[in-house]
Scaffold this motif. Sequence first.
Motif, PDB file in Angstrom:
ATOM      1  N   LYS A 130      13.388  -7.870  16.164  1.00 34.53           N
ATOM      2  CA  LYS A 130      12.835  -7.970  17.521  1.00 34.53           C
ATOM      3  C   LYS A 130      13.933  -7.751  18.560  1.00 34.53           C
ATOM      4  O   LYS A 130      13.713  -7.099  19.588  1.00 34.53           O
ATOM      5  CB  LYS A 130      12.173  -9.343  17.703  1.00 34.53           C
ATOM      6  CG  LYS A 130      11.145  -9.394  18.823  1.00 34.53           C
ATOM      7  CD  LYS A 130      10.541 -10.784  18.970  1.00 34.53           C
ATOM      8  CE  LYS A 130       9.684 -11.162  17.782  1.00 34.53           C
ATOM      9  NZ  LYS A 130       9.015 -12.472  18.011  1.00 34.53           N
ATOM     10  N   ILE A 131      15.122  -8.297  18.303  1.00 33.82           N
ATOM     11  CA  ILE A 131      16.256  -8.080  19.202  1.00 33.82           C
ATOM     12  C   ILE A 131      16.590  -6.592  19.284  1.00 33.82           C
ATOM     13  O   ILE A 131      16.826  -6.050  20.370  1.00 33.82           O
ATOM     14  CB  ILE A 131      17.478  -8.885  18.734  1.00 33.82           C
ATOM     15  CG1 ILE A 131      17.223 -10.391  18.871  1.00 33.82           C
ATOM     16  CG2 ILE A 131      18.731  -8.489  19.520  1.00 33.82           C
ATOM     17  CD1 ILE A 131      18.257 -11.267  18.179  1.00 33.82           C
ATOM     18  N   ALA A 132      16.607  -5.913  18.131  1.00 33.86           N
ATOM     19  CA  ALA A 132      16.932  -4.484  18.107  1.00 33.86           C
ATOM     20  C   ALA A 132      15.922  -3.676  18.912  1.00 33.86           C
ATOM     21  O   ALA A 132      16.289  -2.788  19.697  1.00 33.86           O
ATOM     22  CB  ALA A 132      16.983  -3.989  16.670  1.00 33.86           C
ATOM     23  N   LEU A 133      14.650  -3.967  18.741  1.00 31.07           N
ATOM     24  CA  LEU A 133      13.617  -3.273  19.519  1.00 31.07           C
ATOM     25  C   LEU A 133      13.781  -3.578  21.000  1.00 31.07           C
ATOM     26  O   LEU A 133      13.720  -2.668  21.847  1.00 31.07           O
ATOM     27  CB  LEU A 133      12.231  -3.707  19.044  1.00 31.07           C
ATOM     28  CG  LEU A 133      11.061  -3.208  19.897  1.00 31.07           C
ATOM     29  CD1 LEU A 133      10.999  -1.686  19.933  1.00 31.07           C
ATOM     30  CD2 LEU A 133       9.735  -3.798  19.380  1.00 31.07           C
ATOM     31  N   ALA A 147       8.023   3.858  16.607  1.00 34.62           N
ATOM     32  CA  ALA A 147       6.960   3.370  15.727  1.00 34.62           C
ATOM     33  C   ALA A 147       7.550   2.505  14.622  1.00 34.62           C
ATOM     34  O   ALA A 147       7.008   1.430  14.289  1.00 34.62           O
ATOM     35  CB  ALA A 147       6.188   4.548  15.140  1.00 34.62           C
ATOM     36  N   ASN A 148       8.675   2.924  14.073  1.00 35.82           N
ATOM     37  CA  ASN A 148       9.332   2.148  13.012  1.00 35.82           C
ATOM     38  C   ASN A 148       9.936   0.858  13.557  1.00 35.82           C
ATOM     39  O   ASN A 148       9.883  -0.189  12.894  1.00 35.82           O
ATOM     40  CB  ASN A 148      10.409   2.989  12.349  1.00 35.82           C
ATOM     41  CG  ASN A 148       9.835   4.111  11.498  1.00 35.82           C
ATOM     42  OD1 ASN A 148       8.732   3.981  10.964  1.00 35.82           O
ATOM     43  ND2 ASN A 148      10.570   5.206  11.369  1.00 35.82           N
ATOM     44  N   LEU A 149      10.536   0.921  14.761  1.00 40.11           N
ATOM     45  CA  LEU A 149      11.122  -0.283  15.354  1.00 40.11           C
ATOM     46  C   LEU A 149      10.049  -1.332  15.645  1.00 40.11           C
ATOM     47  O   LEU A 149      10.247  -2.526  15.386  1.00 40.11           O
ATOM     48  CB  LEU A 149      11.860   0.085  16.643  1.00 40.11           C
ATOM     49  CG  LEU A 149      13.211   0.790  16.489  1.00 40.11           C
ATOM     50  CD1 LEU A 149      13.684   1.353  17.827  1.00 40.11           C
ATOM     51  CD2 LEU A 149      14.253  -0.176  15.931  1.00 40.11           C
ATOM     52  N   PHE A 150       8.917  -0.895  16.172  1.00 43.14           N
ATOM     53  CA  PHE A 150       7.822  -1.833  16.448  1.00 43.14           C
ATOM     54  C   PHE A 150       7.277  -2.424  15.154  1.00 43.14           C
ATOM     55  O   PHE A 150       6.996  -3.637  15.069  1.00 43.14           O
ATOM     56  CB  PHE A 150       6.697  -1.132  17.217  1.00 43.14           C
ATOM     57  CG  PHE A 150       6.874  -1.127  18.707  1.00 43.14           C
ATOM     58  CD1 PHE A 150       6.436  -2.201  19.482  1.00 43.14           C
ATOM     59  CD2 PHE A 150       7.464  -0.050  19.341  1.00 43.14           C
ATOM     60  CE1 PHE A 150       6.585  -2.196  20.854  1.00 43.14           C
ATOM     61  CE2 PHE A 150       7.626  -0.033  20.721  1.00 43.14           C
ATOM     62  CZ  PHE A 150       7.189  -1.103  21.485  1.00 43.14           C
ATOM     63  N   LYS A 151       7.117  -1.590  14.133  1.00 41.91           N
ATOM     64  CA  LYS A 151       6.580  -2.079  12.863  1.00 41.91           C
ATOM     65  C   LYS A 151       7.519  -3.104  12.238  1.00 41.91           C
ATOM     66  O   LYS A 151       7.073  -4.115  11.679  1.00 41.91           O
ATOM     67  CB  LYS A 151       6.363  -0.901  11.915  1.00 41.91           C
ATOM     68  CG  LYS A 151       5.698  -1.290  10.601  1.00 41.91           C
ATOM     69  CD  LYS A 151       5.407  -0.061   9.746  1.00 41.91           C
ATOM     70  CE  LYS A 151       4.733  -0.448   8.437  1.00 41.91           C
ATOM     71  NZ  LYS A 151       4.435   0.755   7.597  1.00 41.91           N
TER      72      LYS A 151
END
Length: 390
Positions: A66-69, A175-179
């Motif tokens: 979540k931090i990365a996103l 899309a990958n970061l959110f997933k």
Amino acid sequence: MYLLSRYGATCATIFAASLLVAACGAGGSGGGGPSATHNHGTATTPALNGFPAPVVSASNSSTEEKIALGRHLFYEPRLSGNGTQSCATCHHQDKAFTDGRALAIGSTGETHPRNAQGLANVVYHATLTWANPALTELERQMEVPMFGENPVEMGINDKNRAEVLNRFKQDATYANLFKAAFPKDSDPVSYANIIAAISTFERTLISSDSKYDQFLRKEASLNESELRGMNLFMGEKAECFHCHGSFNFNDQTRFQGLAQVDTPFHNTGLYNIDGKGGFPFPNRGLFEFTSRPADMGAFRAPSLRNVAVTGPYMHDGSIMSLKEVLDFYAAGGRQITSGIYAGDGRTNPYKSDLITRISLTEQEKIDLINFLGTLTDEKFLKNPKFSNPH
């Protein structure tokens, strides 16, 4: 409170005193408006570099994903309606997440009435804007820059809401970061998750390794001028500590173990445009929310951490340098002799009783500025974990 001898205070004494002031609310409302009281839950976050453990959202737990996103989104201009402005546009890391402007500018070019506030240690702030006592959580506050219309900041509205989300849904990296950040959601690209992720990233923006912090930990020494400035700052002559005496150098802090948090707002005598205490519209402070005359011109005292790099100063960026800030406080307010803002703020009837004339020599002002310089955390300003990942 804690008047320090010239060089005799120990690191432990100073830090203990700072925490005491934080716990006591640093003097209440100080004649600058009422203190709203908020109750907060607790969390299991460990203490950071001698700071108390921060309170985190019970409904928005922190994960590395979540931090990365949130970090990506913080620096992403596609999050604005017209695709031109990110959160970082008004919050530059090298300026402790301020923007160096007197007044912020939104994505449509609209000049804002207020100065962009810094985000260092925002997790410890009890309220999150210059004068809105209701905005106490990052998740709620973030709705204002994203969706607000007066003034426009990010400029997301009913006409472009779907378009903005589609920019991220159609981007494979996002899309990958959110997933990864929201693995239980069947459709994770949503405004709720955008807000949750950015809030989580912002809570990691901890500044706790300035020269002053190193001094408290006995890892560095202050020179004679810095020590004199520290004693002035913490003592009854300059009286800075009344509003800036906590570990975060403000008087609105919250952290684990506090059941109630005081949130004072102060009128510092910056304006008196009608001779009756008036401040320029729409910058009338807490009065905008309460309509109480006594709240005219009452604003939150900002943290002074990294203050040497966060100018211009005051809620409207109307004071350019720390030297001018000290001159302003030493005079007990500001007298403006001409123009639409003419008036003697020193005689503002709603001015906090903490703001009085202070007799400071030029050397004492230099010493205070040198001490304030020790609050700059160079590692924070350059930490790659907080930088633009794009």
